[in-house]
Enzyme design. Sequence first.
Site, PDB file in Angstrom:
ATOM      1  N   SER A  84       6.383  -2.105 -12.044  1.00 52.55           N
ATOM      2  CA  SER A  84       5.397  -1.389 -11.116  1.00 52.55           C
ATOM      3  C   SER A  84       5.867   0.237 -11.327  1.00 52.55           C
ATOM      4  CB  SER A  84       5.765  -1.625  -9.789  1.00 52.55           C
ATOM      5  OG  SER A  84       5.043  -1.165  -8.714  1.00 52.55           O
TER       6      SER A  84
ATOM      7  N   ARG B  50       3.227  -0.014   5.359  1.00 53.97           N
ATOM      8  CA  ARG B  50       3.575  -1.103   5.118  1.00 53.97           C
ATOM      9  C   ARG B  50       2.699  -2.407   4.880  1.00 53.97           C
ATOM     10  NH1 ARG B  50       6.513  -2.795   0.937  1.00 53.97           N
ATOM     11  NH2 ARG B  50       7.959  -4.730   1.277  1.00 53.97           N
TER      12      ARG B  50
ATOM     13  N   ASP C 152      -1.973 -10.368 -10.559  1.00 50.83           N
ATOM     14  CA  ASP C 152      -1.534  -9.046 -10.057  1.00 50.83           C
ATOM     15  C   ASP C 152      -2.802  -8.190 -10.199  1.00 50.83           C
ATOM     16  OD1 ASP C 152      -0.694  -6.468  -9.550  1.00 50.83           O
ATOM     17  OD2 ASP C 152       0.991  -6.465 -11.052  1.00 50.83           O
TER      18      ASP C 152
ATOM     19  N   HIS D  73       1.217  -9.112  -7.381  1.00 49.37           N
ATOM     20  CA  HIS D  73       2.069  -7.817  -7.892  1.00 49.37           C
ATOM     21  C   HIS D  73       3.563  -8.197  -7.647  1.00 49.37           C
ATOM     22  CE1 HIS D  73       3.155  -4.070  -9.450  1.00 49.37           C
ATOM     23  NE2 HIS D  73       3.851  -3.564  -8.201  1.00 49.37           N
ATOM     24  N   ASP D  74       3.873  -9.074  -6.482  1.00 49.10           N
ATOM     25  CA  ASP D  74       5.297  -9.254  -6.287  1.00 49.10           C
ATOM     26  C   ASP D  74       6.059 -10.255  -7.371  1.00 49.10           C
ATOM     27  OD1 ASP D  74       5.727  -7.645  -4.251  1.00 49.10           O
ATOM     28  OD2 ASP D  74       5.810  -9.362  -2.631  1.00 49.10           O
TER      29      ASP D  74
END
Length: 392
Positions: A145, A215, A315, A348-349
């Site tokens: 990232s 968040r 992602d 993405h994680d």
Amino acid sequence: MHFPTPLPLQSGAVLSDYTLVYETYGRLNADRSNAVLVCHALNASHHVAGLHADETGQALPKSQGWWDNLIGPGKPLNTDQFFVICINNPGSCFGSTGPMHTNPATGKVYGADFPVVTVEDWVDAQARLLDRLGITQLAAVLGGSLGGMQALCWSMRHPQRVRHCVAVATAPNLSAQNIAFNEVARRAIVTDPDFHDGHFYEHGVVPRRGLRVARMIGHITYLSDDVMDEKFGRELVGRALGDAPSYSTQDIEFQVESYLRYQGDKFSDYFDANTYLLITRALDYFDPARAFGGSLAKALAQAVAKFLVISFTTDWRFSPERSREIVKALVDNRHDVSYCEIDAPHGHDAFLLDDARYHSVVRAYFSRIALELRQLSSPLVSSSGQPMNIAV
């Protein structure tokens, strides 16, 4: 590690009298050739692997390094072979000099007066720390990232100091949509009544509401639609499948809402609001092609490292298409590049999670680097007994 010499920043400002916090894993070899720098992402720190312990040596709860599944003895990045370094970047809130620290020029907490930092500034700060450690060249630099952006920057900004660059789930710059997500998150923070123009420390408060929303926005973008549907679906909180909702506009009704609020509450307890603004701006500003008329190929022409680029199919924040842009620019320069696109459902994680295929690729690549190091440190001997030079 304390640095009394000012660090010039891309903005024209300087960061004077600053400290960088870092952790190392493994052992540096005799010729200092086995060092691997790991660059952290937005809300991570220098604690990349292992467990924090208390004064008795017992592991503290929830103290596991954020990439512990990837880094350690016998793991894909094997600390039995490599000396791994992770540095907390300036501007962060995990020990290195940042908005929560005292500005030596004023004697007051920096707050919103902490200078804007960029990926290039972070790389320059990391280079200074490596200089102090006597490491002139890295076996590899690795990041995912925002950390992947730093890895790419290392290959261009200090090309002779990097043998291998491993960039995971990253991009050569942020799309307009990504910048938009960052801006919405920032507005949530700066419009919180407790923000006080970034000087909330003086008022003894924290803009928790803004941090929670920021968040929640970010977390949505880190997950794929499939994963969110699998984990939560349309399940209601405290009610069985098929039960009717209570038709409330204020209460938590769906499990996904409960999850996001939990993530937001947890984040607001440990992350600094000004740091969030700084780091998302660094993300926005990163664009190495800008100085080369928009040509990423020209920007990467100065690199001499070998590359491994990894992306994940679901992602959508740092999509495989963005990784392929990097690969194409490297191929255009005839650089040595390997590319792996993992069909993973996690969004993405995925770069932080256990995936056997992903970890196998990383393991194989670092095994190759370890073999190179052994060949370089132990020259082959010919049948005549004379050392042989080998090209790696």
